[in-house]
Structures are given as structure tokens and as C-alpha cells.
Scaffold this active site. Structure first.
Site, PDB file in Angstrom:
ATOM      1  N   ARG A   1      21.441  15.272  -6.050  1.00 55.90           N
ATOM      2  CA  ARG A   1      21.512  13.816  -5.874  1.00 55.90           C
ATOM      3  C   ARG A   1      21.931  13.126  -7.155  1.00 55.90           C
ATOM      4  O   ARG A   1      21.401  13.403  -8.220  1.00 55.90           O
ATOM      5  CB  ARG A   1      20.139  13.283  -5.428  1.00 55.90           C
ATOM      6  CG  ARG A   1      19.606  13.962  -4.158  1.00 55.90           C
ATOM      7  CD  ARG A   1      20.409  13.583  -2.939  1.00 55.90           C
ATOM      8  NE  ARG A   1      20.233  12.195  -2.572  1.00 55.90           N
ATOM      9  CZ  ARG A   1      19.414  11.779  -1.604  1.00 55.90           C
ATOM     10  NH1 ARG A   1      18.709  12.624  -0.911  1.00 55.90           N
ATOM     11  NH2 ARG A   1      19.311  10.490  -1.337  1.00 55.90           N
TER      12      ARG A   1
ATOM     13  N   ARG B   1       1.875 -11.626   5.374  1.00 57.80           N
ATOM     14  CA  ARG B   1       3.316 -11.743   5.126  1.00 57.80           C
ATOM     15  C   ARG B   1       4.165 -11.203   6.267  1.00 57.80           C
ATOM     16  O   ARG B   1       5.381 -11.296   6.236  1.00 57.80           O
ATOM     17  CB  ARG B   1       3.681 -11.042   3.810  1.00 57.80           C
ATOM     18  CG  ARG B   1       3.162 -11.810   2.609  1.00 57.80           C
ATOM     19  CD  ARG B   1       3.434 -11.065   1.324  1.00 57.80           C
ATOM     20  NE  ARG B   1       2.291 -11.153   0.419  1.00 57.80           N
ATOM     21  CZ  ARG B   1       2.135 -10.403  -0.657  1.00 57.80           C
ATOM     22  NH1 ARG B   1       3.035  -9.486  -0.960  1.00 57.80           N
ATOM     23  NH2 ARG B   1       1.076 -10.543  -1.423  1.00 57.80           N
TER      24      ARG B   1
ATOM     25  N   HIS C   1      -5.871 -14.213   9.462  1.00 60.35           N
ATOM     26  CA  HIS C   1      -4.555 -13.599   9.661  1.00 60.35           C
ATOM     27  C   HIS C   1      -4.603 -12.410  10.627  1.00 60.35           C
ATOM     28  O   HIS C   1      -3.741 -11.563  10.579  1.00 60.35           O
ATOM     29  CB  HIS C   1      -3.991 -13.107   8.323  1.00 60.35           C
ATOM     30  CG  HIS C   1      -3.733 -14.200   7.345  1.00 60.35           C
ATOM     31  ND1 HIS C   1      -2.785 -15.169   7.550  1.00 60.35           N
ATOM     32  CD2 HIS C   1      -4.314 -14.492   6.159  1.00 60.35           C
ATOM     33  CE1 HIS C   1      -2.778 -16.003   6.524  1.00 60.35           C
ATOM     34  NE2 HIS C   1      -3.695 -15.612   5.659  1.00 60.35           N
TER      35      HIS C   1
ATOM     36  N   PRO D   1       0.835  -1.218   0.000  1.00 62.75           N
ATOM     37  CA  PRO D   1       0.000   0.000   0.000  1.00 62.75           C
ATOM     38  C   PRO D   1       0.863   1.258   0.000  1.00 62.75           C
ATOM     39  O   PRO D   1       1.837   1.334   0.735  1.00 62.75           O
ATOM     40  CB  PRO D   1      -0.787  -0.111   1.316  1.00 62.75           C
ATOM     41  CG  PRO D   1      -0.647  -1.525   1.763  1.00 62.75           C
ATOM     42  CD  PRO D   1       0.639  -2.029   1.193  1.00 62.75           C
ATOM     43  N   GLU D   2       0.524   2.199  -0.877  1.00 58.36           N
ATOM     44  CA  GLU D   2       1.245   3.470  -0.958  1.00 58.36           C
ATOM     45  C   GLU D   2       0.335   4.583  -0.423  1.00 58.36           C
ATOM     46  O   GLU D   2      -0.732   4.301   0.104  1.00 58.36           O
ATOM     47  CB  GLU D   2       1.675   3.725  -2.412  1.00 58.36           C
ATOM     48  CG  GLU D   2       2.496   2.566  -2.984  1.00 58.36           C
ATOM     49  CD  GLU D   2       2.951   2.781  -4.424  1.00 58.36           C
ATOM     50  OE1 GLU D   2       3.178   3.931  -4.817  1.00 58.36           O
ATOM     51  OE2 GLU D   2       3.074   1.775  -5.152  1.00 58.36           O
TER      52      GLU D   2
END
Ligand SMILES: [Zn+2]
Length: 265
Positions: free
Chosen positions: A150, A111, A92, A2-3
Site C-alpha cells: 500500500r 449527533r 436524545h 468510540p473505537e
């Protein structure tokens, strides 16, 4: 994983059922990182959820008394849901927060990359994060200046949470495509006009994803509608929607990366 749009969508959905409720008990089926289950069980019950927000990919629960903050990171596969008192236990559901109305906030994580933190100083966890890309202080000037400093490859750089927070693999690919920038270039090789286009496309794709409830990528996050609007992510071999060239899929620093070799230079 998820972002920003997925975590923000989860926060918005949970808020009405959670804010104002007091935690009465905690059950932990599997001990996430920090704090220890004993600390969580002794320090959390009796505290009220005063507010629910998001910072980067963290769900932030403001508590009363306010000397502690609960932070939840969903990791790769974490899910948060509110279950009524009579619901079957989830397969879960590793951490369960019992609320004073009998409902349960469940944190399930198949996970097990997710984390729960109960901290006195939230900056200890959140302090290193870069700017929120939808906030007022993520400006074009900021991005132009910081990219110029950068040498890192642009895609992994914009996914680095200490640089900009909230972008992961999906929206990094999408933002670079919309900006017309090849994901393999070095950050300091971008012209100011390209950095400006990237700034605009990052905001655009995240705003659109929020509007469509995020992206459904597997069973982990079931309700998104953004996947139908993705232009490169998951479309390797398909035609570019702009020019018809086949979308390329390559591995870039261990992450699958999708781009159009014609539109992205
Ligand atoms: Zn193209």
C-alpha cells in the site's frame, strides 16, 4: 468517536442485562438509515437476544429466531444504556427497545451519525471489514505483507476499517507513537522491523485501553480511564513523556494528528 476498546467495554457492560431477554416493542424517534422503522417494528418484537458481541466498531446482537441480526453502530456520539422501567425518558434517546422485564435498551445519539441495522445477512454490513487487531489472524507477517503493498499514508491506512478494523483517531496516534513511526509516512516505506513494532504497539495500546475501560473524550463516553495514559493524543504542545520534545499537532487528511517529531521517524 468510540473505537474498539470503548465499544467492547460497552458490550461487556450491557451483556448481563440483555442476553436472554426478549424484545417486546421498538420505539423510534428518528429513523436511522436501515431498516425502515416499520420493518424494525414488525420484525424485531418477539425475538430473544441470544448473544451480544462486537465486530470492529459495531455492536452485534445475535437473535432467536436467528434469521435476523441486529447491528448497531454508535457513530460519533451514540450511547447505549439499559434503563429501568420507571426511568425518565432520555433527551436524545432516539431508538428504544423495550425488553420483556420492562427494562429498556436505549440508543441515544445527539449527533445522529449512529445507525441501526436489522439484516438477514450480517456479512452485507460486516463482510468488508479488515481483521480484528486482537485476533489470532492479525499477525506480524500479515501486517508486513499488506503494508508493503500500500502506498497510502500510514495513519489514515490503519484507520481504514477495510484494512484493520476498530482503530480510530486516538489509538492510531497512540500506536504510531509507541512504534516510533511518523504518521505522515507511506505504508510501503516502513521497514519490516517498523511494521513489526507497529503490530506490537497496536495490540499493546488496545489491550491497555480495554483494561482501563476506554478513553473518555467528552460527555458521550463518560466512564473511561485510559485518557490519563495517552502519550500523544490531545497533548499537542505538551512535552513528550520519553524525550521532552513538544508534541506536534497537525491536520492529516482532515484529522487532527499528534506525534513526537523526535521519537517518531
Ligand atoms: Zn519524544
Amino acid at each position: 468517536m468510540p473505537e474498539l476498546p470503548e465499544v467492547e467495554t460497552i458490550v461487556r457492560r450491557l451483556r448481563p442485562g440483555l442476553v436472554g431477554r426478549t424484545v417486546t416493542a421498538v420505539h423510534m424517534g428518528w429513523p436511522q438509515h436501515s431498516p425502515t422503522p416499520d420493518e424494525l417494528k414488525s420484525l424485531l418484537p418477539g425475538r430473544k437476544v441470544a448473544g451480544l458481541g462486537r465486530r470492529a466498531k459495531y455492536v452485534v446482537l445475535d437473535l432467536e429466531p436467528s434469521d435476523r441480526t441486529l447491528l448497531i453502530h454508535l457513530g460519533m456520539s451514540g450511547r447505549l444504556s439499559i434503563a429501568p422501567p420507571d426511568a425518565e425518558p432520555g433527551v436524545h434517546a432516539h431508538t428504544v427497545f423495550v425488553l420483556d422485564n420492562g427494562h429498556r435498551l436505549r440508543f441515544s445519539d445527539a449527533r445522529k451519525f449512529g445507525r441501526v441495522y436489522l439484516v438477514a445477512d450480517r456479512e452485507a454490513v460486516l463482510g468488508e471489514l479488515g481483521p480484528e487487531p486482537l485476533s489470532a489472524w492479525f499477525t506480524v507477517d500479515w501486517l508486513v505483507t499488506h503494508l508493503a503493498r500500500r502506498r497510502r499514508v500510514i495513519k489514515p491506512l490503519i484507520m481504514e476499517q477495510r484494512f484493520i478494523s476498530g482503530l480510530g483517531n486516538i489509538y492510531a496516534d497512540e500506536a504510531l507513537h509507541r512504534a516510533g513511526v511518523d504518521p505522515r509516512r507511506r505504508a510501503n516505506g516502513l521497514a519490516p522491523s517498523e511494521a513489526g513494532a507497529l503490530h506490537r504497539s497496536i495490540r499493546e495500546v488496545l489491550t491497555e485501553a480495554l483494561e482501563y475501560g476506554g478513553t473518555t473524550f467528552d460527555w458521550v463516553y463518560p466512564d473511561g480511564r485510559m485518557q490519563a495514559r495517552l502519550r500523544v493524543y490531545g497533548r499537542g504542545g505538551d512535552s513528550c513523556m520519553t524525550c521532552g520534545t513538544a508534541i506536534e499537532r497537525v491536520m492529516l487528511q482532515q484529522r487532527s494528528t499528534h506525534f513526537c517529531p523526535t521519537c517518531q521517524r
